[in-house]
Write a protein that holds these residues in place. Structure first.
Motif, PDB file in Angstrom:
ATOM      1  N   SER A 230       0.822  -1.216   0.000  1.00  0.00           N
ATOM      2  CA  SER A 230       0.000   0.000   0.000  1.00  0.00           C
ATOM      3  C   SER A 230       0.856   1.267   0.000  1.00  0.00           C
ATOM      4  N   ASP A 231       2.150   1.158   0.385  1.00  0.00           N
ATOM      5  CA  ASP A 231       3.033   2.328   0.339  1.00  0.00           C
ATOM      6  C   ASP A 231       3.201   2.839  -1.082  1.00  0.00           C
ATOM      7  N   LEU A 232       3.055   1.948  -2.058  1.00  0.00           N
ATOM      8  CA  LEU A 232       3.270   2.356  -3.446  1.00  0.00           C
ATOM      9  C   LEU A 232       2.153   3.238  -3.975  1.00  0.00           C
ATOM     10  N   ILE A 233       0.958   3.107  -3.432  1.00  0.00           N
ATOM     11  CA  ILE A 233      -0.202   3.732  -4.067  1.00  0.00           C
ATOM     12  C   ILE A 233      -0.102   5.259  -4.089  1.00  0.00           C
ATOM     13  N   PRO A 234       0.210   5.954  -2.986  1.00  0.00           N
ATOM     14  CA  PRO A 234       0.361   7.409  -3.094  1.00  0.00           C
ATOM     15  C   PRO A 234       1.527   7.822  -3.981  1.00  0.00           C
ATOM     16  N   ALA A 235       2.598   7.015  -3.990  1.00  0.00           N
ATOM     17  CA  ALA A 235       3.732   7.346  -4.855  1.00  0.00           C
ATOM     18  C   ALA A 235       3.361   7.189  -6.326  1.00  0.00           C
ATOM     19  N   ILE A 236       2.555   6.176  -6.660  1.00  0.00           N
ATOM     20  CA  ILE A 236       2.074   6.002  -8.034  1.00  0.00           C
ATOM     21  C   ILE A 236       1.236   7.205  -8.452  1.00  0.00           C
ATOM     22  N   ARG A 237       0.370   7.635  -7.559  1.00  0.00           N
ATOM     23  CA  ARG A 237      -0.483   8.789  -7.883  1.00  0.00           C
ATOM     24  C   ARG A 237       0.368  10.022  -8.171  1.00  0.00           C
ATOM     25  N   GLN A 238       1.387  10.245  -7.370  1.00  0.00           N
ATOM     26  CA  GLN A 238       2.255  11.400  -7.569  1.00  0.00           C
ATOM     27  C   GLN A 238       3.022  11.291  -8.881  1.00  0.00           C
ATOM     28  N   LEU A 239       3.581  10.120  -9.159  1.00  0.00           N
ATOM     29  CA  LEU A 239       4.323   9.928 -10.407  1.00  0.00           C
ATOM     30  C   LEU A 239       3.431  10.093 -11.628  1.00  0.00           C
ATOM     31  N   LEU A 240       2.208   9.590 -11.543  1.00  0.00           N
ATOM     32  CA  LEU A 240       1.283   9.704 -12.668  1.00  0.00           C
ATOM     33  C   LEU A 240       0.992  11.163 -12.964  1.00  0.00           C
TER      34      LEU A 240
END
Length: 499
Positions: free
Chosen positions: A481-491
């Motif tokens: 679940s740590d990846l999900i906010p980072a994915i949103r930011q990268l997108l």
């Protein structure tokens, strides 16, 4: 010109293709010996940049053109005032052509050349000029012992063109391989430097085109392309009057008893990656947890596939498999999904049931196997898949007429039309449960927003790997679940929602 780290060309080649490019350069008027000199100068410059305080070099030379590069680097180091020795693992009398000329130049410059032995010692920086890209089959003696000694030395290592023992085409270690801190490679990037075992042995990559005429590369066949921030497919910006109905409705199916977390991770990933609406169908007892964790998603407690039928008429993309299980409940829900004429992403137990022949995959889907799942789908062993990951990815794509993500170090994305992309980003902290569930939901969200299957999958894999790289900097203990906010930011960095 030199390229370091992420400033590398996108095109990736097989060893045979690079040999063809080399032959084209020679046919166009650049001698092989001049190319060898250019390779040596490129290696020497990279070595000095990487270790600016060093002043001692041990060159370990084999018997081919890779050895010739090594002898010429030794000459440059000697001229630069370094203490230099060459340990000749191959008999210099057997050198031919340009490699023999390079050895003669080293002799004329009074470079110390000694025959390698098990008692040889290593000092300073070690230059691996043993085997190159032409290796066929596992490393034999004495080279296996030489490689073991280099790795045991504990010294910094730079590899010329490719770490000795690594397959240039597949990224598989051929029995044993030099563990390099820096690899300087030439003319065309080799696919094997970016997938499979490569992550354990290549170190930092530096590329030099040896001043090749760009026109010689135009139209030359390639094997794959690297995914980079500069060449990613992109989502279109959203207009001011956008509404949720324009960005798809993803239905995620899974979460049998004891496996409810997987489908919740996928649903959360789909929601945070921009899907207009998200629904999930799971075991009824998981609905309260779903509503508590993701109140924005619509949760259906499905005791049987019959309860899916109305919902399947209303959604635009399916993600099937996270936590699905392989029991009667999971099989019935997967069968219903397989008959729905919708873009789909199959992961985890959906792939295990597919491998058992219990269901057929609709055409045009995305499947996301790890090497073990890929092996079951192809009727091979995991070791056979890992021995030639590009071939396995292509075989899966052809067999199932699907876009395939073969996950793992250097993830591969294969398309039925023959395209192959490689994502070599990521972090060792990503070796944790649940990350595949996050990826499946992300692919589903990008499909729902209108991307085609190959582009959506390439973008998703890159976002997922780079989010893991960002979060992995905090060390082990990474949760999916740590990846999900980072994915949103990268997108948002890659494709802003509103320009």
């Amino acid at each position: 010109m030199p390229h370091t780290k992420d400033d590398l060309p996108d095109a990736l080649y097989s060893a045979a293709q690079v040999r063809g490019l080399d032959a084209s350069l020679i046919a166009a008027g650049t001698s092989g010996f001049e190319l060898m000199h250019r390779a040596a100068r490129a290696t020497w410059r990279a070595l000095v940049r990487h270790w600016p305080a060093a002043n001692e070099l041990t060159v370990v030379a084999g018997h081919g053109n890779n050895a010739g590069d090594g002898y010429l680097v030794a000459v440059l180091a000697k001229r630069g005032g370094w203490t230099v020795r060459v340990l000749a693992a191959g008999d210099p009398r057997q050198l031919r052509g340009d490699a023999a000329s390079a050895h003669a130049e080293a002799v004329s410059e009074n470079v110390v050349i000694e025959a390698w032995s098990a008692q040889s010692d290593y000092r300073g920086i070690v230059l691996d000029a043993l085997l190159g890209t032409g290796l066929a089959g596992d490393v034999r003696e004495p080279y296996a012992s030489v490689i073991a000694a280099i790795n045991a030395s504990g010294l910094p290592v730079v590899a010329v063109d490719i770490p000795s023992g690594l397959c240039a085409d597949t990224g598989r270690i051929l029995g044993c391989a030099v563990r390099a801190d820096l690899t300087v490679t030439f003319i065309g990037l080799k696919l094997g430097l970016f997938t499979g075992d490569a992550a354990n042995v290549v170190g930092e990559r530096v590329f030099n085109d040896l001043h090749a005429d760009p026109r010689l590369l135009e139209g030359a066949p390639i094997t794959a392309r690297r995914l980079t921030a500069g060449n990613l497919p992109r989502l279109a910006a959203r207009r001011g009057a956008s509404h949720k109905g324009q960005f798809g409705h993803v239905l995620l199916i899974g979460g049998d008893r004891g496996l409810g977390g997987a489908i919740l991770l996928s649903a959360q990933s789909a929601l945070r990656s921009g899907a207009g609406m998200v629904s999930l169908a799971t075991r009824p007892e998981h609905v309260p947890a779903a509503l508590a964790r993701i109140p924005e998603a619509m949760a259906l407690g499905a005791a049987s596939a019959n309860q899916l039928m109305d919902l399947l008429q209303k959604v635009s993309v399916l993600v099937v498999g996270p936590g699905l299980g392989q029991g009667a409940w999971g099989r019935s829900l997967l069968s219903a999904a397989a008959n729905a004429p919708l873009p789909q992403v199959w992961d985890a137990d959906a792939l295990n049931l597919l491998a058992e022949g219990r269901v057929s995959l609709p055409k045009g889907c995305v499947i996301t196997p790890h090497p073990g799942e890929a092996a079951r789908l192809l009727g091979l062993s995991t070791a056979q898949v890992q021995a030639d990951r590009p071939a396995a990815a292509h075989a899966l794509s052809k067999k199932y007429t699907a876009v395939v993500v073969l996950k793992g170090a250097g993830s591969l994305i294969a398309c039925p039309d023959g395209r192959l992309a490689v994502c070599h980003q990521g972090h060792p902290a990503m070796a944790a449960a649940g990350l595949g569930d996050v990826l499946a939901g992300l692919v589903g969200a990008l499909l729902a927003q209108g991307m085609d299957a190959f582009d959506a999958t390439c973008l998703a894999v890159w976002l997922h790997a780079n989010a893991g790289e960002r979060q992995g900097k905090f060390g082990r203990g990474l949760a999916a679940s740590d990846l999900i906010p980072a994915i949103r930011q990268l997108l948002e960095e890659q494709a802003p929602c509103l320009k």
